[in-house]
Design an enzyme around this catalytic site. Sequence first.
Site, PDB file in Angstrom:
ATOM      1  N   ARG A   1       1.924   9.857   1.901  1.00  0.00           N
ATOM      2  CA  ARG A   1       2.494   9.083   0.788  1.00  0.00           C
ATOM      3  C   ARG A   1       3.059   9.998  -0.289  1.00  0.00           C
ATOM      4  O   ARG A   1       4.092   9.692  -0.892  1.00  0.00           O
ATOM      5  CB  ARG A   1       1.429   8.141   0.195  1.00  0.00           C
TER       6      ARG A   1
ATOM      7  N   HIS B   1       6.747   9.781  -1.678  1.00  0.00           N
ATOM      8  CA  HIS B   1       7.026   9.510  -3.091  1.00  0.00           C
ATOM      9  C   HIS B   1       7.774  10.662  -3.762  1.00  0.00           C
ATOM     10  O   HIS B   1       8.595  10.435  -4.659  1.00  0.00           O
ATOM     11  CB  HIS B   1       5.734   9.188  -3.842  1.00  0.00           C
TER      12      HIS B   1
ATOM     13  N   TRP C   1     -11.694  -3.248   4.542  1.00  0.00           N
ATOM     14  CA  TRP C   1     -11.154  -2.081   5.212  1.00  0.00           C
ATOM     15  C   TRP C   1     -11.896  -1.528   6.411  1.00  0.00           C
ATOM     16  O   TRP C   1     -12.161  -0.338   6.497  1.00  0.00           O
ATOM     17  CB  TRP C   1     -10.829  -0.974   4.216  1.00  0.00           C
TER      18      TRP C   1
HETATM   19  C1  HEM Z   1       8.948  -1.062   0.376  1.00  0.00           C
HETATM   20  C2  HEM Z   1       8.476   0.192   0.510  1.00  0.00           C
HETATM   21  C3  HEM Z   1       7.016   0.511   0.277  1.00  0.00           C
HETATM   22  C4  HEM Z   1       6.112  -0.082  -0.562  1.00  0.00           C
HETATM   23  C5  HEM Z   1       6.337  -1.230  -1.549  1.00  0.00           C
HETATM   24  C6  HEM Z   1       4.842   0.615  -0.371  1.00  0.00           C
HETATM   25  C7  HEM Z   1       3.669   0.300  -1.063  1.00  0.00           C
HETATM   26  C8  HEM Z   1       2.432   0.876  -0.823  1.00  0.00           C
HETATM   27  C9  HEM Z   1       1.218   0.516  -1.495  1.00  0.00           C
HETATM   28  C10 HEM Z   1       1.079  -0.556  -2.571  1.00  0.00           C
HETATM   29  C11 HEM Z   1       0.228   1.299  -0.980  1.00  0.00           C
HETATM   30  C12 HEM Z   1      -1.244   1.322  -1.386  1.00  0.00           C
HETATM   31  C13 HEM Z   1      -1.485   2.558  -2.254  1.00  0.00           C
HETATM   32  C14 HEM Z   1      -2.906   2.551  -2.844  1.00  0.00           C
HETATM   33  O1  HEM Z   1      -3.320   1.446  -3.290  1.00  0.00           O
HETATM   34  O2  HEM Z   1      -3.554   3.626  -2.871  1.00  0.00           O
HETATM   35  C15 HEM Z   1       0.828   2.140   0.014  1.00  0.00           C
HETATM   36  C16 HEM Z   1       0.126   3.084   0.754  1.00  0.00           C
HETATM   37  C17 HEM Z   1       0.722   3.939   1.677  1.00  0.00           C
HETATM   38  N1  HEM Z   1       2.078   4.068   1.913  1.00  0.00           N
HETATM   39 FE1  HEM Z   1       3.501   2.782   1.317  1.00  0.00          FE
HETATM   40  N2  HEM Z   1       4.983   1.597   0.569  1.00  0.00           N
HETATM   41  C18 HEM Z   1       6.287   1.572   0.984  1.00  0.00           C
HETATM   42  C19 HEM Z   1       6.870   2.439   1.904  1.00  0.00           C
HETATM   43  C20 HEM Z   1       6.226   3.515   2.484  1.00  0.00           C
HETATM   44  C21 HEM Z   1       6.895   4.546   3.273  1.00  0.00           C
HETATM   45  C22 HEM Z   1       8.399   4.602   3.542  1.00  0.00           C
HETATM   46  C23 HEM Z   1       5.918   5.427   3.678  1.00  0.00           C
HETATM   47  C24 HEM Z   1       6.030   6.684   4.501  1.00  0.00           C
HETATM   48  C25 HEM Z   1       6.978   6.911   5.394  1.00  0.00           C
HETATM   49  C26 HEM Z   1       4.655   4.927   3.145  1.00  0.00           C
HETATM   50  C27 HEM Z   1       3.438   5.524   3.374  1.00  0.00           C
HETATM   51  C28 HEM Z   1       2.221   5.056   2.852  1.00  0.00           C
HETATM   52  C29 HEM Z   1       0.920   5.572   3.252  1.00  0.00           C
HETATM   53  C30 HEM Z   1       0.654   6.668   4.291  1.00  0.00           C
HETATM   54  C31 HEM Z   1      -0.032   4.868   2.515  1.00  0.00           C
HETATM   55  C32 HEM Z   1      -1.552   5.016   2.552  1.00  0.00           C
HETATM   56  C33 HEM Z   1      -1.969   5.931   1.413  1.00  0.00           C
HETATM   57  C34 HEM Z   1      -3.500   6.072   1.282  1.00  0.00           C
HETATM   58  O3  HEM Z   1      -4.228   5.625   2.195  1.00  0.00           O
HETATM   59  O4  HEM Z   1      -3.947   6.656   0.256  1.00  0.00           O
HETATM   60  N3  HEM Z   1       4.872   3.774   2.423  1.00  0.00           N
HETATM   61  N4  HEM Z   1       2.169   1.870   0.095  1.00  0.00           N
HETATM   62  C1  LIG Z   2      -2.742  -0.711  11.222  1.00  0.00           C
HETATM   63  C2  LIG Z   2      -3.646  -1.336  10.213  1.00  0.00           C
HETATM   64  O1  LIG Z   2      -3.091  -1.147   8.911  1.00  0.00           O
HETATM   65  C3  LIG Z   2      -2.179  -2.057   8.440  1.00  0.00           C
HETATM   66  O2  LIG Z   2      -1.784  -3.005   9.137  1.00  0.00           O
HETATM   67  C4  LIG Z   2      -1.637  -1.789   7.069  1.00  0.00           C
HETATM   68  C5  LIG Z   2      -0.639  -2.617   6.576  1.00  0.00           C
HETATM   69  N1  LIG Z   2      -0.089  -2.395   5.384  1.00  0.00           N
HETATM   70  C6  LIG Z   2      -0.485  -1.359   4.598  1.00  0.00           C
HETATM   71  C7  LIG Z   2       0.145  -1.160   3.362  1.00  0.00           C
HETATM   72  C8  LIG Z   2      -0.227  -0.108   2.568  1.00  0.00           C
HETATM   73  C9  LIG Z   2      -1.235   0.759   2.979  1.00  0.00           C
HETATM   74  C10 LIG Z   2      -1.865   0.582   4.202  1.00  0.00           C
HETATM   75  C11 LIG Z   2      -1.491  -0.493   5.027  1.00  0.00           C
HETATM   76  C12 LIG Z   2      -2.086  -0.728   6.299  1.00  0.00           C
HETATM   77  N2  LIG Z   2      -3.073   0.114   6.751  1.00  0.00           N
END
Ligand code: HEM
Ligand SMILES: CCOC(=O)c1cnc2ccccc2c1N
Length: 290
Positions: free
Chosen positions: A45, A49, A188
């Site tokens: 992430r 970002h 989770w």
């Molecule tokens: C519409 C686009 C996206 C939105 C609105 C979005 C939103 C979010 C949100 C709300 C979380 C939860 C963060 C937290 O509460 O700690 C999250 C986690 C995450 N996002 Fe996205 N995301 C988007 C696109 C992406 C993309 C393009 C990637 C990478 C290619 C990505 C990778 C991740 C990963 C790996 C996590 C897990 C982070 C963790 O476990 O700490 N996301 N995202």
């Molecule tokens: C494969 C099981 O995980 C999911 O289906 C799932 C779906 N949306 C997410 C959105 C933000 C961060 C984690 C996410 C996530 N782990």
Amino acid sequence: IVHMAQEIKDKSEKDYQEVYNAIAVKLREEDEFDGYIGYGPVLTRLAWHSSGTWDKNNNTGGSFGGTYQFQKESNDPSNKGLHNGAEFLAPIHKQFPWLSHGDLYTLGGVVAIQELQGPVIPWRPGRVDLPEDMTPDNGRLPDAVYGADYVRNFFKRLDLNDQEVVALMGAHCLGRTHLQNTGFDGPWGAASNTFTNEFFLNLLNENWKLEKNEAKNMQWNSPKGYMMLPTDHALIEDDKYMAYVKLYATNNDKFFEDFAKAFKKLLEGGITFPQSTPTYRFETLDSQGL
Ligand code: HEM
Ligand SMILES: CCOC(=O)c1cnc2ccccc2c1N
């Protein structure tokens, strides 16, 4: 603005594989973070970002300048929780001070995807730290509460099309939401630290219910304890996105191939690389017998 990657004349593939390995060993060792999810998801992430601030219209933001290092950017409310990834990488920066912050943050994401059994992400070095006053304004990263039109329009600024957007969203197979970071939560048991196409299988196979969560945000929950953000669920609300969700749910090799291309494109947005810049495809620890 043109961001020309610098030619790194005194570093070889071996030097960069050494940095990769240092991050990968630390990732393997520090496995207890976030309830034994580990640092892979938050590093992924952070790479996204630090790149997702790019605006193709004026070539501001993006991974090139490593401006996430400055509080103006790291304190962006959209970046809540990512300090864990930055703190993980700080000792790596100390050990390899010649690596720019932009190269460090993006390489961290490459290591995370590959070490979590995802595809090889081709990566090019040469990002150059920019001064603090070049830090982009907050508010360039996406909100999670909207639908398909918002998602499509948002990613236009990053020059990413429908297919690339769906592939990239597959990274939501990793990690979890944290109520205190973004106001989304998930029961989770489902959090994963292995890169698969499960996100797409979940979208298609689970019985989703739109519910208000403890932070008064709407999210989609399934009886089996999975969750999707509204922007996740948007991918099965829109016919064009749905076609790619089905493709990736049924063809994991195609998902891996398309994700690798799209993630590289995301991490390189706005950067001009000299012809002489090598493209590295790093070995995982496993493939080196380490
Ligand atoms: C519409 C686009 C996206 C939105 C609105 C979005 C939103 C979010 C949100 C709300 C979380 C939860 C963060 C937290 O509460 O700690 C999250 C986690 C995450 N996002 Fe996205 N995301 C988007 C696109 C992406 C993309 C393009 C990637 C990478 C290619 C990505 C990778 C991740 C990963 C790996 C996590 C897990 C982070 C963790 O476990 O700490 N996301 N995202
Ligand atoms: C494969 C099981 O995980 C999911 O289906 C799932 C779906 N949306 C997410 C959105 C933000 C961060 C984690 C996410 C996530 N782990």
